[in-house]
Design a protein around this motif. Structure first.
Motif, short mmCIF file in Angstrom:
data_model
loop_
_atom_site.label_atom_id
_atom_site.label_comp_id
_atom_site.label_asym_id
_atom_site.label_seq_id
_atom_site.Cartn_x
_atom_site.Cartn_y
_atom_site.Cartn_z
N LEU A 125 1.00 -1.31 0.25
CA LEU A 125 0.19 -0.63 0.06
C LEU A 125 0.90 1.41 0.52
CD1 LEU A 125 -2.85 -0.65 3.00
CD2 LEU A 125 -3.53 -1.26 -0.20
N GLY A 126 2.24 1.33 1.05
CA GLY A 126 2.81 2.40 0.69
C GLY A 126 3.48 2.47 -0.48
N ASP A 127 4.17 1.94 -1.52
CA ASP A 127 4.09 1.94 -2.26
C ASP A 127 3.78 2.81 -3.42
OD1 ASP A 127 6.97 0.46 -1.97
OD2 ASP A 127 5.72 -1.14 -2.26
N VAL A 174 4.71 12.65 3.65
CA VAL A 174 2.90 13.15 3.39
C VAL A 174 2.82 11.37 4.23
CG1 VAL A 174 1.58 13.94 2.50
CG2 VAL A 174 2.82 15.27 2.66
N THR A 175 3.38 10.42 2.86
CA THR A 175 2.72 8.76 2.81
C THR A 175 3.06 8.23 3.96
OG1 THR A 175 3.55 8.96 0.45
CG2 THR A 175 3.18 6.91 1.45
N GLY A 176 5.09 8.80 4.53
CA GLY A 176 3.80 7.90 6.15
C GLY A 176 3.12 8.37 6.85
N GLY A 184 -4.18 3.66 8.77
CA GLY A 184 -4.39 2.61 8.71
C GLY A 184 -4.71 1.85 7.52
N ASN A 185 -5.03 0.91 6.44
CA ASN A 185 -5.36 0.30 5.81
C ASN A 185 -6.22 0.39 4.76
OD1 ASN A 185 -2.86 -0.92 6.01
ND2 ASN A 185 -3.35 -2.89 6.28
N ASN A 186 -7.48 0.28 5.74
CA ASN A 186 -8.77 0.26 5.08
C ASN A 186 -8.99 1.99 5.51
OD1 ASN A 186 -10.05 -1.72 5.98
ND2 ASN A 186 -10.46 -1.34 7.53
N GLU A 187 -8.67 3.73 5.42
CA GLU A 187 -8.49 4.18 4.70
C GLU A 187 -7.29 4.85 4.24
OE1 GLU A 187 -9.88 8.81 5.25
OE2 GLU A 187 -10.67 6.61 5.84
N VAL A 188 -6.19 3.76 3.40
CA VAL A 188 -5.76 4.07 2.78
C VAL A 188 -5.88 3.69 1.34
CG1 VAL A 188 -3.16 3.31 1.85
CG2 VAL A 188 -3.55 4.16 4.71
N ASP A 223 -13.84 9.29 10.71
CA ASP A 223 -13.41 7.32 10.65
C ASP A 223 -11.80 7.45 12.41
OD1 ASP A 223 -14.64 6.81 8.31
OD2 ASP A 223 -13.16 7.50 7.19
N LEU A 224 -11.40 9.03 12.56
CA LEU A 224 -11.13 8.42 14.08
C LEU A 224 -11.99 9.68 14.91
CD1 LEU A 224 -7.99 10.58 11.72
CD2 LEU A 224 -8.08 7.84 12.97
N ALA A 225 -12.76 9.23 15.07
CA ALA A 225 -13.81 10.31 16.52
C ALA A 225 -13.16 9.47 17.42
CB ALA A 225 -15.17 9.39 16.13
#
Length: 199
Positions: A14-16, A35-37, A43-47, A158-160
Motif C-alpha cells: 500500500l505504501g509503495d 506525507v506517505t508515512g 490504517g489500511n482501510n483508510e489508505v 473515521d478517527l472519532a
C-alpha cells in the motif's frame, strides 16, 4: 509462493502505491515520503479509500502538508517560553486555553496587544458561560466521553474513537469547557487530528 525472499507485507505494498500517487502531485521526493508515512498511519482501510479516490487523496495530502509545515514552524518555539510570556498578562485558565493554540497563532498574539486582548476575551467568554457549564459540571468522564465522541464523529467520523481518547486525557474541568465552547472544541479536535497524522 514467492521464491528467494519474503512476501511483502500489505502495508508495504500500500505504501509503495500511495507514494507513487503522492509524488505524482508535484511534491518533492522527501516531502512525498513524509506525507506517505503520515497517511499510512491512518490504517489500511483508510489508505485503500485514498488510493481509490483522487479527490480524497488530494485533501489528505494537503492536510498532511499543512501539518508538516506547522511542525516545522514550531521547531523553533519553546512552549515554556510562550507560557512565561503569557504568564504576566493572562490568568491561569485563559493562559491554558491560549497555550493550546497553534504555535504560529500564539506568536501572532504575542506581537499584537489588540489580538491578544480579543483572544483573552474569547477565552473568558467560554469560561464564563455558566449556564451551559452548569449542565455538565458534575458529570464523570464516561458520560462526557460519550457526548464528546458524538461531537467528534460529526467532524472526523473515521478517527472519532482515537481523537476522543486523546481528548479524554484532559481534566474534567477542561472537558466541560470544550463541550460548552464549540469553537474551542473544533480547534482541539483539529489539533488531535493533526497529531495523529504526525504520529
Amino acid at each position: 509462493m514467492q521464491k528467494g525472499g519474503a512476501i511483502p507485507e500489505r502495508k508495504d505494498v500500500l505504501g509503495d502505491h500511495l507514494y507513487s500517487l503522492v509524488v505524482s502531485l508535484n511534491i518533492t521526493a522527501d516531502e512525498a515520503a513524509q506525507v506517505t508515512g503520515m497517511l499510512l498511519e491512518m490504517g489500511n482501510n483508510e489508505v485503500l479509500r485514498i488510493l481509490q479516490d483522487k479527490k480524497l487523496l488530494q485533501v489528505q495530502v494537503k492536510a498532511a502538508q499543512g501539518a508538516l509545515k506547522r511542525r516545522s514552524d514550531c521547531k523553533s518555539f519553546d512552549n515554556e517560553e510562550l507560557a512565561e510570556k503569557l504568564y504576566q498578562r493572562v490568568e491561569d485558565q485563559e493562559q491554558g486555553m491560549l497555550l493550546e493554540l497553534d504555535c504560529d497563532v500564539i506568536e501572532k498574539l504575542l506581537l499584537s496587544n489588540k489580538d491578544l486582548d480579543v483572544a483573552i476575551s474569547k477565552a473568558k467568554a467560554c469560561l464564563d458561560n455558566d449556564e451551559n457549564r452548569s449542565q455538565v459540571t458534575d458529570r464523570g468522564k464516561d458520560e462526557i466521553g460519550e457526548e464528546l465522541f458524538d461531537k467528534v464523529t460529526e467532524i472526523y467520523p473515521d478517527l472519532a474513537a482515537r481523537i476522543t481518547g486523546m481528548l479524554l486525557e484532559m481534566n474534567v474541568e477542561s472537558l466541560n469547557v470544550l463541550l460548552t465552547c464549540p469553537k474551542l472544541l473544533k480547534e482541539k479536535v483539529d489539533m488531535a487530528y493533526k497529531a495523529l497524522l504526525l504520529s
